[in-house]
Design a protein around this motif. Structure first.
Motif, PDB file in Angstrom:
ATOM      1  N   VAL A   1       0.836  -1.202   0.000  1.00  0.00           N
ATOM      2  CA  VAL A   1       0.000   0.000   0.000  1.00  0.00           C
ATOM      3  C   VAL A   1       0.869   1.249   0.000  1.00  0.00           C
ATOM      4  CG1 VAL A   1      -1.712   1.265   1.299  1.00  0.00           C
ATOM      5  CG2 VAL A   1      -1.863  -1.186   1.155  1.00  0.00           C
ATOM      6  N   ILE A   2       1.876   1.251   0.884  1.00  0.00           N
ATOM      7  CA  ILE A   2       2.721   2.441   0.973  1.00  0.00           C
ATOM      8  C   ILE A   2       3.508   2.636  -0.319  1.00  0.00           C
ATOM      9  CG2 ILE A   2       4.704   3.415   2.153  1.00  0.00           C
ATOM     10  CD1 ILE A   2       3.652   2.307   4.705  1.00  0.00           C
ATOM     11  N   GLY A   3       4.039   1.517  -0.859  1.00  0.00           N
ATOM     12  CA  GLY A   3       4.792   1.612  -2.105  1.00  0.00           C
ATOM     13  C   GLY A   3       3.925   2.146  -3.233  1.00  0.00           C
ATOM     14  N   PHE A   4       2.690   1.689  -3.267  1.00  0.00           N
ATOM     15  CA  PHE A   4       1.760   2.141  -4.294  1.00  0.00           C
ATOM     16  C   PHE A   4       1.544   3.650  -4.178  1.00  0.00           C
ATOM     17  CE2 PHE A   4      -2.674   2.660  -5.773  1.00  0.00           C
ATOM     18  CZ  PHE A   4      -2.475   2.256  -7.079  1.00  0.00           C
ATOM     19  N   ALA A   5       1.321   4.109  -2.946  1.00  0.00           N
ATOM     20  CA  ALA A   5       1.057   5.530  -2.735  1.00  0.00           C
ATOM     21  C   ALA A   5       2.255   6.386  -3.126  1.00  0.00           C
ATOM     22  CB  ALA A   5       0.687   5.773  -1.274  1.00  0.00           C
ATOM     23  N   THR A   6       3.447   5.958  -2.709  1.00  0.00           N
ATOM     24  CA  THR A   6       4.610   6.797  -3.023  1.00  0.00           C
ATOM     25  C   THR A   6       4.909   6.779  -4.517  1.00  0.00           C
ATOM     26  OG1 THR A   6       5.931   4.934  -2.292  1.00  0.00           O
ATOM     27  CG2 THR A   6       5.797   6.804  -0.815  1.00  0.00           C
ATOM     28  N   THR A   7       4.654   5.628  -5.183  1.00  0.00           N
ATOM     29  CA  THR A   7       4.861   5.594  -6.626  1.00  0.00           C
ATOM     30  C   THR A   7       3.893   6.548  -7.322  1.00  0.00           C
ATOM     31  OG1 THR A   7       5.335   3.264  -6.319  1.00  0.00           O
ATOM     32  CG2 THR A   7       5.208   4.037  -8.564  1.00  0.00           C
ATOM     33  N   ALA A   8       2.645   6.535  -6.857  1.00  0.00           N
ATOM     34  CA  ALA A   8       1.663   7.446  -7.445  1.00  0.00           C
ATOM     35  C   ALA A   8       2.098   8.886  -7.260  1.00  0.00           C
ATOM     36  CB  ALA A   8       0.299   7.218  -6.809  1.00  0.00           C
ATOM     37  N   LEU A   9       2.628   9.180  -6.074  1.00  0.00           N
ATOM     38  CA  LEU A   9       3.083  10.540  -5.783  1.00  0.00           C
ATOM     39  C   LEU A   9       4.231  10.925  -6.711  1.00  0.00           C
ATOM     40  CD1 LEU A   9       3.181  11.797  -2.237  1.00  0.00           C
ATOM     41  CD2 LEU A   9       4.952  12.560  -3.744  1.00  0.00           C
ATOM     42  N   TYR A  10       5.138   9.970  -6.912  1.00  0.00           N
ATOM     43  CA  TYR A  10       6.264  10.260  -7.801  1.00  0.00           C
ATOM     44  C   TYR A  10       5.776  10.463  -9.227  1.00  0.00           C
ATOM     45  CZ  TYR A  10      10.695   9.887 -10.175  1.00  0.00           C
ATOM     46  OH  TYR A  10      11.785  10.149 -10.958  1.00  0.00           O
ATOM     47  N   LEU A  11       4.751   9.718  -9.608  1.00  0.00           N
ATOM     48  CA  LEU A  11       4.195   9.859 -10.952  1.00  0.00           C
ATOM     49  C   LEU A  11       3.674  11.281 -11.170  1.00  0.00           C
ATOM     50  CD1 LEU A  11       3.583   8.124 -13.441  1.00  0.00           C
ATOM     51  CD2 LEU A  11       1.314   7.757 -12.524  1.00  0.00           C
ATOM     52  N   VAL A  12       3.030  11.830 -10.141  1.00  0.00           N
ATOM     53  CA  VAL A  12       2.513  13.198 -10.256  1.00  0.00           C
ATOM     54  C   VAL A  12       3.656  14.187 -10.454  1.00  0.00           C
ATOM     55  CG1 VAL A  12       1.308  15.017  -9.017  1.00  0.00           C
ATOM     56  CG2 VAL A  12       0.497  12.684  -8.868  1.00  0.00           C
ATOM     57  N   VAL A  13       4.701  14.013  -9.656  1.00  0.00           N
ATOM     58  CA  VAL A  13       5.845  14.919  -9.777  1.00  0.00           C
ATOM     59  C   VAL A  13       6.480  14.783 -11.159  1.00  0.00           C
ATOM     60  CG1 VAL A  13       8.065  15.549  -8.796  1.00  0.00           C
ATOM     61  CG2 VAL A  13       6.254  14.761  -7.331  1.00  0.00           C
ATOM     62  N   LEU A  14       6.559  13.543 -11.615  1.00  0.00           N
ATOM     63  CA  LEU A  14       7.138  13.262 -12.937  1.00  0.00           C
ATOM     64  C   LEU A  14       6.359  14.003 -14.028  1.00  0.00           C
ATOM     65  CD1 LEU A  14       7.835   9.582 -13.887  1.00  0.00           C
ATOM     66  CD2 LEU A  14       6.682  11.021 -15.489  1.00  0.00           C
ATOM     67  N   LEU A  15       5.028  13.927 -13.938  1.00  0.00           N
ATOM     68  CA  LEU A  15       4.211  14.599 -14.950  1.00  0.00           C
ATOM     69  C   LEU A  15       4.365  16.109 -14.836  1.00  0.00           C
ATOM     70  CD1 LEU A  15       1.011  12.405 -14.895  1.00  0.00           C
ATOM     71  CD2 LEU A  15       2.767  12.520 -16.646  1.00  0.00           C
ATOM     72  N   GLY A  16       4.418  16.586 -13.588  1.00  0.00           N
ATOM     73  CA  GLY A  16       4.604  18.016 -13.386  1.00  0.00           C
ATOM     74  C   GLY A  16       5.920  18.475 -13.974  1.00  0.00           C
ATOM     75  N   SER A  17       6.940  17.695 -13.749  1.00  0.00           N
ATOM     76  CA  SER A  17       8.262  18.045 -14.276  1.00  0.00           C
ATOM     77  C   SER A  17       8.242  18.057 -15.807  1.00  0.00           C
ATOM     78  CB  SER A  17       9.280  17.047 -13.755  1.00  0.00           C
ATOM     79  OG  SER A  17      10.431  17.074 -14.536  1.00  0.00           O
ATOM     80  N   ARG A  18       7.596  17.049 -16.382  1.00  0.00           N
ATOM     81  CA  ARG A  18       7.495  16.983 -17.842  1.00  0.00           C
ATOM     82  C   ARG A  18       6.778  18.230 -18.364  1.00  0.00           C
ATOM     83  NH1 ARG A  18       7.493  17.235 -22.334  1.00  0.00           N
ATOM     84  NH2 ARG A  18       7.145  15.733 -24.005  1.00  0.00           N
ATOM     85  N   GLY A  19       5.724  18.621 -17.665  1.00  0.00           N
ATOM     86  CA  GLY A  19       4.959  19.777 -18.125  1.00  0.00           C
ATOM     87  C   GLY A  19       5.735  21.073 -17.995  1.00  0.00           C
ATOM     88  N   LEU A  20       6.444  21.233 -16.882  1.00  0.00           N
ATOM     89  CA  LEU A  20       7.102  22.520 -16.636  1.00  0.00           C
ATOM     90  C   LEU A  20       8.413  22.650 -17.400  1.00  0.00           C
ATOM     91  CD1 LEU A  20       6.748  23.550 -12.900  1.00  0.00           C
ATOM     92  CD2 LEU A  20       5.841  24.652 -14.904  1.00  0.00           C
ATOM     93  N   THR A  21       9.176  21.550 -17.477  1.00  0.00           N
ATOM     94  CA  THR A  21      10.488  21.681 -18.100  1.00  0.00           C
ATOM     95  C   THR A  21      10.478  21.261 -19.563  1.00  0.00           C
ATOM     96  OG1 THR A  21      11.120  19.443 -17.466  1.00  0.00           O
ATOM     97  CG2 THR A  21      11.637  21.184 -15.914  1.00  0.00           C
ATOM     98  N   GLY A  22       9.446  20.561 -19.994  1.00  0.00           N
ATOM     99  CA  GLY A  22       9.371  20.172 -21.393  1.00  0.00           C
ATOM    100  C   GLY A  22      10.273  19.010 -21.757  1.00  0.00           C
ATOM    101  N   THR A  23      10.840  18.329 -20.763  1.00  0.00           N
ATOM    102  CA  THR A  23      11.646  17.157 -21.067  1.00  0.00           C
ATOM    103  C   THR A  23      11.393  16.103 -20.013  1.00  0.00           C
ATOM    104  OG1 THR A  23      13.890  16.307 -20.996  1.00  0.00           O
ATOM    105  CG2 THR A  23      13.535  18.423 -19.980  1.00  0.00           C
ATOM    106  N   ASP A  24      11.641  14.847 -20.374  1.00  0.00           N
ATOM    107  CA  ASP A  24      11.451  13.801 -19.371  1.00  0.00           C
ATOM    108  C   ASP A  24      12.785  13.342 -18.795  1.00  0.00           C
ATOM    109  OD1 ASP A  24      12.375  12.547 -21.581  1.00  0.00           O
ATOM    110  OD2 ASP A  24      10.979  10.857 -21.505  1.00  0.00           O
ATOM    111  N   HIS A  25      13.824  14.151 -18.961  1.00  0.00           N
ATOM    112  CA  HIS A  25      15.115  13.831 -18.354  1.00  0.00           C
ATOM    113  C   HIS A  25      15.010  14.040 -16.844  1.00  0.00           C
ATOM    114  CE1 HIS A  25      19.426  13.846 -17.597  1.00  0.00           C
ATOM    115  NE2 HIS A  25      19.581  13.319 -18.795  1.00  0.00           N
ATOM    116  N   VAL A  26      15.694  13.186 -16.065  1.00  0.00           N
ATOM    117  CA  VAL A  26      15.548  13.307 -14.613  1.00  0.00           C
ATOM    118  C   VAL A  26      16.148  14.597 -14.069  1.00  0.00           C
ATOM    119  CG1 VAL A  26      15.303  10.903 -13.966  1.00  0.00           C
ATOM    120  CG2 VAL A  26      17.569  11.836 -14.340  1.00  0.00           C
ATOM    121  N   ASP A  27      17.089  15.193 -14.783  1.00  0.00           N
ATOM    122  CA  ASP A  27      17.668  16.452 -14.315  1.00  0.00           C
ATOM    123  C   ASP A  27      16.812  17.650 -14.686  1.00  0.00           C
ATOM    124  OD1 ASP A  27      19.772  15.191 -13.200  1.00  0.00           O
ATOM    125  OD2 ASP A  27      21.072  15.386 -14.953  1.00  0.00           O
TER     126      ASP A  27
END
Lengths: 531, 116
Positions: B82-108
């Motif tokens: 359950v906890i792993g699922f929640a934190t993965t979902a949270l990371y997914l949101v940040v990932l999408l936010g990063s993609r939207g704001l920076t325009g790239t899917d690079h981790v940096d």
């Protein structure tokens, strides 16, 4: 002592949880109401922490440790919450910092995005839970609560820098959680228990193969906690994260590294203390080495830092390094000095973090900095209020408080930083006379020197060569918390004697593991008649 | 049985670690999912591997520990999932936010200047 008093231990977890839940329901437009609720809850927590510290330390209770048995199951089987001097002391520190950070966030930061107050309360819940729990898996759960809230807070006021820092921070912490879980599984496989006290009782009697498994498990767990407390080379996430987060959040993050230190301190003494048989002091050489390397890394990093965020970050790294090295040094005499240093450096770095945001206003008009981040999520009715009553001689205030912070962080007289460092050096010279002590001494002095150089450079650049001559406008809600933190540091220096005797009692508690084990495991369930 | 489980955990771990070291955020999150599967399996087998044993005792039947599997690791796994699922979902949101704001899917959050 009334056994029902131990039920109080559940309050520091329940109160923030319920307040956080309540705060979700209130619309962001009522931000004043949300702030008031949050502040009241924080003040209650502060009072509760004082009360619990008094209960665990006061004369009324004798040598009792508060043990709360969840659902009335006795210790190794059920979940326990344990309040002793160390955990309640940390709770008090957390509550103090939380109050200051919250007041500071009132005038601007809390309104930069949604759900700041909820996340803040959940963070406190995670912190208090991690401090009070007496069970490894529960610790994991509370750690995750704490981390999840800190992810949210770090991203609060969503901009590109914070997203970038947040990505790395989250990845590093998720990885650390993987290690944490592996460690828990291995501990269970080795000793068949997850209860702190039960494990402490079982560890001396393990056979060799189980002991090997347990040592592997301890190393895995240590990776998780040392990542949190930023030991070199696991702490590379720290400077980026600290300089990206908003100041009140950074102040809370400074506290989070100390939670990592707390867990290491507790488990190291409980599981691998003098009574642990073949496992006694098993991790100490690594902790000492890692701590010294962290200290050196922090000193070099501090020297290379130009901007305030990085200076604060590397000060926190230095403080972590010193603490870890002192734990690894393993002399009982240094424990109380270490705790003194921990409190003093946490308060001072947090004050510095809050202060730098004010100092930066000298050369950057505040509004332009936030124009970008305000666009996202700005609450609808956000009309720009006037910047508040200008405190006369704001520059003098900033200069003085900066000087005080610098003195404490670098450990110069006459403030608490000096007393902390002096007692550490004193104990180092007294207890052992080997290479490690001298190296430690040298590095500690060097770290102090680089702190002075770096902070002086920053001070000169901010105060003497600032372009605009107009003094920045400060609000009471921003100047207040900074002064409060510094007043706390000053009173630590004034009341060093009584505080030191308290910390010595805390240190004694840590070493008397038998008492801990006995009181936790033999704590009776509450019978029906007693209710 | 032990060998199969050990191999499965090992494969999951190694693929997870390789994916986590990749530069794209999607690869990183996939790596995390694999790692959490591996960890969950790992926790599960710490209670020893049993076949056909219940983790719960039954009412009225005398309790004989040899007939039951250890319930604790199963409880732990459930929570960890359950906890792993929640934190993965949270990371997914940040990932999408990063993609939207920076325009790239690079981790940096930015492409390297000279990419490969």
């Amino acid at each position: 002592m009334n056994p029902l008093l131990a039920e109080l231990l559940v309050l520091p977890i329940l109160l923030p949880l319920l307040t956080g839940a309540l705060l979700v329901l209130i619309n962001e437009r009522h931000h004043k109401l949300k702030f008031v609720i949050n502040q009241v809850s924080c003040l209650l927590l502060l009072a509760l922490a004082c009360w619990l510290l008094w209960l665990t330390d006061g004369p009324a209770t004798g040598e009792n440790i508060l043990v709360f048995l969840a659902a009335n199951w006795s210790a190794p089987f059920g979940i326990v919450l344990i309040g002793d001097r160390l955990s309640t002391l940390f709770m008090l520190l957390a509550a103090l910092l939380a109050n200051c950070a919250l007041i500071f966030s009132y005038s601007r930061w809390a309104r930069l995005g949604v759900h700041f107050h909820t996340l803040f309360q959940l963070l406190l819940m995670g912190i208090n839970g991690a401090l009070l729990t007496g069970d490894l898996f529960n610790l994991f759960v509370f750690f995750e609560v704490m981390l999840a809230a800190s992810y949210g807070l770090l991203l609060h006021g969503y901009n590109i820098t914070r997203i970038r820092a947040g990505m790395q921070y989250i990845v590093v912490n998720l990885l650390a959680s993987v290690f944490f879980l592996l460690g828990i599984a291995l501990v269970y496989a080795a000793a068949g228990s997850l209860n702190f006290a039960d494990l402490a009782a079982k560890i001396p009697m393990l056979d060799d193969s189980a002991r090997l498994l347990l040592h592997t498990a301890a190393a895995m767990l240590a990776v998780a906690f040392l990542t949190k407390s930023a030991m070199w080379p696991l702490g590379f996430w720290l400077p980026t994260t600290y300089s990206a987060a908003s100041p009140p959040v950074t102040a809370m993050l400074v506290l989070l590294t100390k939670i990592g230190v707390y867990i290491i301190l507790r488990l190291n003494y409980l599981w691998f203390g003098d009574n642990a048989g073949a496992s006694a002091h098993f991790g100490n050489p690594m902790l000492l080495l890692g701590g010294l390397l962290t200290l050196a890394f922090g000193a070099v990093g501090l020297l290379a830092s130009q901007d305030s965020g990085r200076i604060a970050s590397y000060s926190a790294v230095i403080s972590s390094g010193t603490l870890l090295a002192l734990i690894g040094y393993g002399e009982h005499l240094t424990l109380s000095a270490m705790l003194f240093y921990l409190i003093s450096s946490t308060l001072a770095v947090a004050a510095f973090v809050l202060l730098t945001e004010l100092i930066e206003r000298i050369y950057t008009p505040a509004d332009s900095v936030f124009a970008l981040s305000m666009e996202f999520f700005a609450p609808e009715e956000e009309k720009h209020e006037s910047a508040g009553v200008a405190i006369p001689a704001a520059m003098a205030f900033l200069g003085l408080t900066f000087a005080a912070c610098a003195l404490i962080i670098s450990g110069l007289p006459p403030l608490s930083g000096f007393i902390a460092k002096f007692s550490i050096l004193h104990q180092l010279l007294q207890s052992r006379n080997d290479m490690a002590s001298w190296l430690f001494l040298l590095l500690l002095m060097l770290a102090g020197l680089t702190a002075i150089i770096s902070l002086m450079r920053f001070g000169v650049r901010s105060f003497w060569t600032a372009q605009s001559s107009q003094s920045p406008r400060l609000k009471l809600s921003e100047a207040g918390p900074v002064s409060l933190l510094l007043v706390l540091c000053i009173s630590m220096a004034v009341l060093a004697g009584p505080l030191h005797t308290l910390l010595e009692r805390v240190a004694d508690d840590l070493q008397q593991t038998e008492r801990y084990i006995e009181q936790v495991l033999e704590r009776k369930v509450i019978s029906k008649e007693a209710l | 049985m032990e060998l199969i489980l050990a191999l499965a955990i090992g494969v999951l771990f190694s693929s997870g670690i390789w994916l986590i070291l990749r530069p794209r955020s999607f690869q990183v999150i996939t790596g995390f999912m694999l790692l959490s599967y591996a960890v969950n399996l790992f926790i599960f087998i710490t209670g020893k591997i049993h076949i056909n044993k219940a983790p719960l005792t039954l009412d009225g039947v005398p309790v004989d520990p040899t007939r039951y599997a250890d319930p604790l690791p199963q409880g732990l796994v459930l929570t960890a999932i359950v906890i792993g699922f929640a934190t993965t979902a949270l990371y997914l949101v940040v990932l999408l936010g990063s993609r939207g704001l920076t325009g790239t899917d690079h981790v940096d959050g930015k492409e390297r200047d000279h990419d490969e």
